[in-house]
Design a protein around this motif. Structure first.
Motif, PDB file in Angstrom:
ATOM      1  N   VAL A  30      13.197  78.839  64.879  1.00  0.00           N
ATOM      2  CA  VAL A  30      11.805  79.252  64.660  1.00  0.00           C
ATOM      3  C   VAL A  30      11.344  80.205  65.769  1.00  0.00           C
ATOM      4  O   VAL A  30      10.699  81.230  65.499  1.00  0.00           O
ATOM      5  N   HIS A  34      10.066  83.793  64.796  1.00  0.00           N
ATOM      6  CA  HIS A  34       8.616  83.989  64.777  1.00  0.00           C
ATOM      7  C   HIS A  34       8.008  84.240  66.149  1.00  0.00           C
ATOM      8  O   HIS A  34       6.817  84.585  66.235  1.00  0.00           O
ATOM      9  N   THR A  39       5.144  80.095  66.380  1.00  0.00           N
ATOM     10  CA  THR A  39       5.834  78.801  66.402  1.00  0.00           C
ATOM     11  C   THR A  39       4.822  77.667  66.559  1.00  0.00           C
ATOM     12  O   THR A  39       3.931  77.741  67.411  1.00  0.00           O
ATOM     13  N   ASN A  40       4.978  76.652  65.731  1.00  0.00           N
ATOM     14  CA  ASN A  40       4.159  75.453  65.886  1.00  0.00           C
ATOM     15  C   ASN A  40       4.989  74.237  65.488  1.00  0.00           C
ATOM     16  O   ASN A  40       6.049  74.367  64.857  1.00  0.00           O
ATOM     17  N   ASN A  42       4.482  71.909  63.322  1.00  0.00           N
ATOM     18  CA  ASN A  42       4.613  71.674  61.884  1.00  0.00           C
ATOM     19  C   ASN A  42       5.768  72.482  61.299  1.00  0.00           C
ATOM     20  O   ASN A  42       6.561  71.963  60.497  1.00  0.00           O
ATOM     21  N   LEU A  43       5.842  73.749  61.688  1.00  0.00           N
ATOM     22  CA  LEU A  43       6.912  74.611  61.189  1.00  0.00           C
ATOM     23  C   LEU A  43       8.268  74.141  61.703  1.00  0.00           C
ATOM     24  O   LEU A  43       9.270  74.170  60.971  1.00  0.00           O
ATOM     25  N   GLU A  46       9.263  71.039  59.734  1.00  0.00           N
ATOM     26  CA  GLU A  46       9.672  71.429  58.378  1.00  0.00           C
ATOM     27  C   GLU A  46      11.068  72.043  58.384  1.00  0.00           C
ATOM     28  O   GLU A  46      11.900  71.740  57.532  1.00  0.00           O
ATOM     29  N   THR A  47      11.342  72.904  59.353  1.00  0.00           N
ATOM     30  CA  THR A  47      12.652  73.547  59.462  1.00  0.00           C
ATOM     31  C   THR A  47      13.737  72.519  59.771  1.00  0.00           C
ATOM     32  O   THR A  47      14.857  72.617  59.273  1.00  0.00           O
TER      33      THR A  47
END
Length: 250
Positions: A30, A34, A39-40, A42-43, A46-47
């Motif tokens: 990520v 990004h 980048t956070n 949550n992401l 999810e990844t």
């Protein structure tokens, strides 16, 4: 000193270690894709295919994840040196240095975008060497390597040599991974680093150079040629000067 963000806890069980590894790998992807702003947690979750709650179980925020990536990188470099030291006991110092450089450069080139983010944007999240167990272990491993091959190096102060060798490797490998020079392949870059390291280790380091057998023979040969080239009269005169005069009888 800037406080390094810390994880909430360290994984103990194999399953937990796998979860943390998966989260860190996702963080790397990520970040590389990004950047920091995009980048956070949550992401990342999810990844990684895990819940946000599982991520927060180990890391309080994305800064702690970035600090963990720095630590992961240091551990990877330690593994690289250990692998080289534990393989091919008959290898020369140059062969081992070449193997370390090759592995280090390969590891950096696998994730160049990630290393660019870590080294340029967030170097302060990297634990200082004096507080990093991995960095201290790397120093000890390299010191041991130079001691094993002390007959192959001219540097007398091997503690200083260890520091210099590690800085040469680290600086050049990072530069080549972040800003690779155009027109050169990986083999050429690796060889350049090896040449720099071995060139330094071959320098006497202020000690008076020892005369080798070949050098002594060469000096004698030159003197013999000069003596043979002198005219006979000059040689005779020189010999006469060296012959002591006999004292006349009383």
């Amino acid at each position: 000193m800037t406080a390094i963000p810390q994880p909430r806890k360290s994984p103990r069980q194999l399953r937990s270690q796998h979860t943390v590894d998966t989260i860190l790998q996702a963080t790397a992807r990520v970040l590389a894709t990004h950047g920091y702003a995009g980048t956070n947690t949550n992401l990342i979750a999810e990844t990684a295919g895990v819940s946000v709650g599982s991520l927060y179980q180990y890391f309080p925020n994305k800064n702690a994840l970035i600090a963990a990536l720095h630590q992961r990188h240091d551990n990877q470099m330690l593994d690289v040196i250990d692998d080289v030291l534990n393989s091919n006991p008959a290898a020369t110092l140059k062969e081992r240095v070449a193997a370390i450089v090759q592995a280090m450069l390969h590891a950096h080139l696998l994730e160049p975008a990630l290393h660019r983010v870590l080294e340029r944007e967030f170097p302060l999240f990297d634990t200082p060497r004096e507080h990093s167990l991995a960095d201290q272990d790397i120093h000890r491993r390299m010191r041991h390597l130079l001691e094993l091959h002390r007959a192959e190096i001219a540097q007398q102060d091997r503690d200083l040599a260890t520091y210099v060798v590690l800085r040469i490797m680290e600086s050049l490998v990072h530069a080549m991974a972040l800003e690779p020079p155009a027109g050169f392949d990986a083999k050429q870059l690796e060889q350049a680093v090896v040449d720099a390291v071995m060139g330094y280790l071959a320098t006497p380091g202020g000690a008076a150079p020892r005369k080798t057998v070949k050098a002594v023979k060469a000096v004698k040969a030159v003197k013999a040629v000069k003596a043979a080239a002198k005219p006979a009269g000059v040689v005779a005169t020189a010999a006469a000067k060296k012959t002591p005069r006999r004292k006349s009888g009383a």
